[in-house]
Design a protein around this motif. Sequence first.
Motif, PDB file in Angstrom:
ATOM      1  N   VAL A 184       0.770  -1.170   0.187  1.00  0.00           N
ATOM      2  CA  VAL A 184      -0.161   0.080   0.008  1.00  0.00           C
ATOM      3  C   VAL A 184       0.775   1.113   0.047  1.00  0.00           C
ATOM      4  O   VAL A 184       1.277   1.659   1.216  1.00  0.00           O
ATOM      5  N   PRO A 185       0.958   1.898  -1.158  1.00  0.00           N
ATOM      6  CA  PRO A 185       1.634   3.150  -1.253  1.00  0.00           C
ATOM      7  C   PRO A 185       0.682   4.146  -0.546  1.00  0.00           C
ATOM      8  O   PRO A 185      -0.339   4.144  -0.636  1.00  0.00           O
ATOM      9  N   MET A 186       1.391   5.130   0.163  1.00  0.00           N
ATOM     10  CA  MET A 186       0.481   5.981   0.876  1.00  0.00           C
ATOM     11  C   MET A 186       0.732   7.434   0.656  1.00  0.00           C
ATOM     12  O   MET A 186       2.139   7.837   0.631  1.00  0.00           O
ATOM     13  N   THR A 187      -0.065   8.418   0.236  1.00  0.00           N
ATOM     14  CA  THR A 187       0.305   9.913   0.075  1.00  0.00           C
ATOM     15  C   THR A 187      -0.608  10.713   0.933  1.00  0.00           C
ATOM     16  O   THR A 187      -1.917  10.466   0.759  1.00  0.00           O
ATOM     17  N   PHE A 188      -0.171  11.472   1.871  1.00  0.00           N
ATOM     18  CA  PHE A 188      -0.867  12.744   2.443  1.00  0.00           C
ATOM     19  C   PHE A 188      -0.942  13.670   1.717  1.00  0.00           C
ATOM     20  O   PHE A 188      -0.075  14.221   1.214  1.00  0.00           O
ATOM     21  N   VAL A 189      -2.196  14.319   1.336  1.00  0.00           N
ATOM     22  CA  VAL A 189      -2.582  15.796   0.461  1.00  0.00           C
ATOM     23  C   VAL A 189      -3.207  16.497   1.800  1.00  0.00           C
ATOM     24  O   VAL A 189      -4.332  16.418   1.977  1.00  0.00           O
ATOM     25  N   THR A 190      -2.521  17.822   1.603  1.00  0.00           N
ATOM     26  CA  THR A 190      -3.242  18.678   2.673  1.00  0.00           C
ATOM     27  C   THR A 190      -3.115  20.007   2.137  1.00  0.00           C
ATOM     28  O   THR A 190      -2.051  20.600   1.078  1.00  0.00           O
ATOM     29  N   SER A 191      -3.963  20.980   2.405  1.00  0.00           N
ATOM     30  CA  SER A 191      -3.895  22.416   1.895  1.00  0.00           C
ATOM     31  C   SER A 191      -2.800  23.115   2.847  1.00  0.00           C
ATOM     32  O   SER A 191      -2.557  24.176   2.482  1.00  0.00           O
ATOM     33  N   GLU A 192      -2.514  22.703   3.914  1.00  0.00           N
ATOM     34  CA  GLU A 192      -1.454  23.358   4.817  1.00  0.00           C
ATOM     35  C   GLU A 192      -0.237  23.612   4.010  1.00  0.00           C
ATOM     36  O   GLU A 192       0.251  23.010   3.120  1.00  0.00           O
ATOM     37  N   PRO A 193       0.416  25.033   4.502  1.00  0.00           N
ATOM     38  CA  PRO A 193       1.462  25.197   3.803  1.00  0.00           C
ATOM     39  C   PRO A 193       2.703  24.355   3.990  1.00  0.00           C
ATOM     40  O   PRO A 193       3.820  24.284   3.409  1.00  0.00           O
ATOM     41  N   TYR A 194       2.752  23.709   5.287  1.00  0.00           N
ATOM     42  CA  TYR A 194       3.492  22.629   5.799  1.00  0.00           C
ATOM     43  C   TYR A 194       2.996  21.585   6.527  1.00  0.00           C
ATOM     44  O   TYR A 194       2.008  21.886   7.183  1.00  0.00           O
ATOM     45  N   ILE A 195       3.718  20.472   6.779  1.00  0.00           N
ATOM     46  CA  ILE A 195       3.255  19.300   7.636  1.00  0.00           C
ATOM     47  C   ILE A 195       3.220  19.742   8.924  1.00  0.00           C
ATOM     48  O   ILE A 195       4.162  20.488   9.520  1.00  0.00           O
ATOM     49  N   GLY A 196       2.348  19.783   9.712  1.00  0.00           N
ATOM     50  CA  GLY A 196       2.098  20.352  10.991  1.00  0.00           C
ATOM     51  C   GLY A 196       1.573  21.356  11.555  1.00  0.00           C
ATOM     52  O   GLY A 196       1.633  22.004  12.461  1.00  0.00           O
ATOM     53  N   HIS A 197       1.286  22.232  10.354  1.00  0.00           N
ATOM     54  CA  HIS A 197       0.843  23.596  10.436  1.00  0.00           C
ATOM     55  C   HIS A 197      -0.559  23.296  11.170  1.00  0.00           C
ATOM     56  O   HIS A 197      -0.769  24.345  12.246  1.00  0.00           O
ATOM     57  N   LEU A 198      -1.318  22.662  10.918  1.00  0.00           N
ATOM     58  CA  LEU A 198      -2.635  22.225  11.507  1.00  0.00           C
ATOM     59  C   LEU A 198      -3.942  23.548  11.841  1.00  0.00           C
ATOM     60  O   LEU A 198      -4.722  23.391  12.368  1.00  0.00           O
ATOM     61  N   GLY A 199      -3.258  24.476  10.770  1.00  0.00           N
ATOM     62  CA  GLY A 199      -4.299  25.523  10.898  1.00  0.00           C
ATOM     63  C   GLY A 199      -3.964  26.499  11.833  1.00  0.00           C
ATOM     64  O   GLY A 199      -4.710  27.588  12.173  1.00  0.00           O
ATOM     65  N   LEU A 200      -2.795  26.228  12.543  1.00  0.00           N
ATOM     66  CA  LEU A 200      -2.342  26.958  13.952  1.00  0.00           C
ATOM     67  C   LEU A 200      -1.015  27.649  13.692  1.00  0.00           C
ATOM     68  O   LEU A 200      -0.383  28.073  14.442  1.00  0.00           O
ATOM     69  N   ASP A 201      -0.496  27.682  12.378  1.00  0.00           N
ATOM     70  CA  ASP A 201       0.836  27.915  12.208  1.00  0.00           C
ATOM     71  C   ASP A 201       1.916  27.082  13.053  1.00  0.00           C
ATOM     72  O   ASP A 201       2.786  27.480  13.434  1.00  0.00           O
ATOM     73  N   GLY A 202       1.586  25.636  13.260  1.00  0.00           N
ATOM     74  CA  GLY A 202       2.316  24.780  14.164  1.00  0.00           C
ATOM     75  C   GLY A 202       2.067  25.073  15.448  1.00  0.00           C
ATOM     76  O   GLY A 202       1.676  26.299  16.035  1.00  0.00           O
ATOM     77  N   VAL A 203       2.344  24.051  16.501  1.00  0.00           N
ATOM     78  CA  VAL A 203       2.319  24.312  17.860  1.00  0.00           C
ATOM     79  C   VAL A 203       3.689  23.601  18.410  1.00  0.00           C
ATOM     80  O   VAL A 203       3.630  22.128  18.143  1.00  0.00           O
ATOM     81  N   GLY A 204       4.371  24.066  19.066  1.00  0.00           N
ATOM     82  CA  GLY A 204       5.802  23.510  19.387  1.00  0.00           C
ATOM     83  C   GLY A 204       6.533  23.089  18.161  1.00  0.00           C
ATOM     84  O   GLY A 204       6.709  23.698  17.214  1.00  0.00           O
TER      85      GLY A 204
END
Length: 427
Positions: A184-204
């Motif tokens: 199973v190849p997996m691809t994560f697609v997100t509108s975030e500008p970077y992984i871990g942004h979370l809509g909060l500009d990252g936390v920690g």
Amino acid sequence: MTHVAILGAGLGGVPMALEARKELRKEDKVTVISDSATFHFTPSNPWVAVDWRKPDAIKVDLAPMFAKKKIDFVHSAAKKVRPEQNNILLANGETVDYDYLVIATGPELAFDEIKGLGPHGGHTQSICHVDHAADSKLVWDDFVKDPGPIVVGAVQGASCFGPAYEFAMIMETDLRKRKIRDKVPMTFVTSEPYIGHLGLDGVGDTKGLLESEMRNRHIKWITSARVKKVEPGKMIVEEVAEDGSVKETHELPFKYSMMLPAFRGIEAVRDIEGLVNPRGFVIADHTQQNPTFKNVFSVGVCVAIAPVETYAVPVGVPKTGFMIESMVHAAAKNIRALIDGKEPRNEATWNAVCIADFGDGGVTFVAMPQIPPRNVNWSADGGWVHLAKVAFEKYFLGKIRRGVGEPFYEKAVFDMLGVHKVKPKAD
């Protein structure tokens, strides 16, 4: 007697009803209106979708629980909120009058904004509702018999990214347990500008933690992604540069896909001038009061919150359970203040707390306040997060079944961090 109506019976509406009943006078009436006869513990939906939970295990029948607490319950969808008339027209033809209204409906899922998205005539699954998750489980059962590529994530305009990360990791964990992860190849697609942004500009260090988790699990990712359309077995995704130009177009094959949609306000509140913003989210100040209709309050995901920044691909702001809890407490106290002839002065903290389970571990974060700069900016990972999520599910569902409204997020988080609550303004 004062009548307080609460529209919605989810993670905001049910605690709101219990808190209002506790805060108001004995002679005051509390009525909950909901299109569902049961409360669903939404954070457990990813587990339902891979058959780690049965739907009935995360449901609570509302009518008997509310009856014990002397809270009236109306099982009907709302057709239109009419704040000028202080009433709600219901889909069953009835009308409910109120002195104060708390809108706690949660969002409408905007699958229709992207061609081919979603479970209703589209080609992707959803974990936003327990029924969607149950349907996804049936598709998952077929998928694991004949596995292939997975595309998972959140589309443009989405505002709740934690469940997308959770479900990606939970699926990956489940595939390893079944000994078919290698197929199973997996691809994560997100509108975030970077992984871990979370809509909060990252936390920690959520960026580092989540990127590391994805690398360890061999999950590829595409950020600043705009989903153009979904076809059977194929998703067309534009990777967008900072200036708004299309950097690259990806055609991603899949045999299973779950993409979180954008949210908007429900039809019953949309297009009411002064009540909602253009997306139909309810306008509320930090006392949870609407500035136009002073007897209308709002709590939960349906509340309008401006995004952290403007990005080339729209990214919304999440509302976590901890934040919703603070909204509930402020709204209940402020309604009581108005009944007593006082000004509403209690303010919600709007802090963000998340426990993201990955099946065999997880990431948790605390943002106080949710929009930077922050007084607390903390994140951590480890196997203990999975255990914490399981314990929290049991505790919260037990609270709802007993009709207990006391806070939990607040106590658990502040005890863990050794910090003290910033109290709302006193009356």
